[in-house]
Write a protein that holds these residues in place. Sequence first.
Motif: not given
Length: 227
Positions: A74, A119, A124, A141
């Motif tokens: 992410l 995101f 998403a 992330s």
Amino acid sequence: MTDNPKSGRRDLAVRLRTARKRTTAQQKWLSRQLNDPYVARARAEGWRSRAAFKLIEIDDRYKLLRKGQRIVDLGAAPGGWCQVAAERIGSTPADTRIVAIDLLEIEPIPGVDFLQLDFTLPEADAILKARLGGAADGVLSDMAANTTGHKKTDHLRIIGLAEMAAQFAREVLAPGGFFLCKLFQGGETGQLITELKRDFATVRHVKPAASRADSSELYLLATGFRG
């Protein structure tokens, strides 16, 4: 001249020849980039960003990435973490095992299924899960919100992103999976950590050497997802 990252600096500073054309903030940023040993090393070794060394160091210590895993990245741009993960889990164009997302476009990386999308948008999650096609072994992330200059607001925004990433991780991780996300020191992280301790066997703070010493950046690593 030496680019040994353990020394924390280069012996000779790179001088800014275009300083007069830049603002003071731009000069400081460019000077830091040009004289950062990790930036130079990333260019020399073919990594997309100095951030690659953060994941390399964390993985070398905690052994998160293994062959055959499925990983979600992410906030992937410019792709340094994807490069490291693809190499270490053996993700290839013929057997793609990494799904990545970012607002910004990135140049294609072999073995990475990249989605240019925000995101935080409601759709998403479903799109990422469909692209993943099953459970993940790890969620990475490195997301960070654009700063406003107001410390409290900026911290709340990064915590908000971390909480969204953590919730996504709970929904897609297989038992035993891991979650690694960026945070900044200080502020209201207690609730997030409490929730992660409920769902993971071990939760710890990690600050790799590749994180700049003057930065409040650190990473939260949760391992042993209980499912």
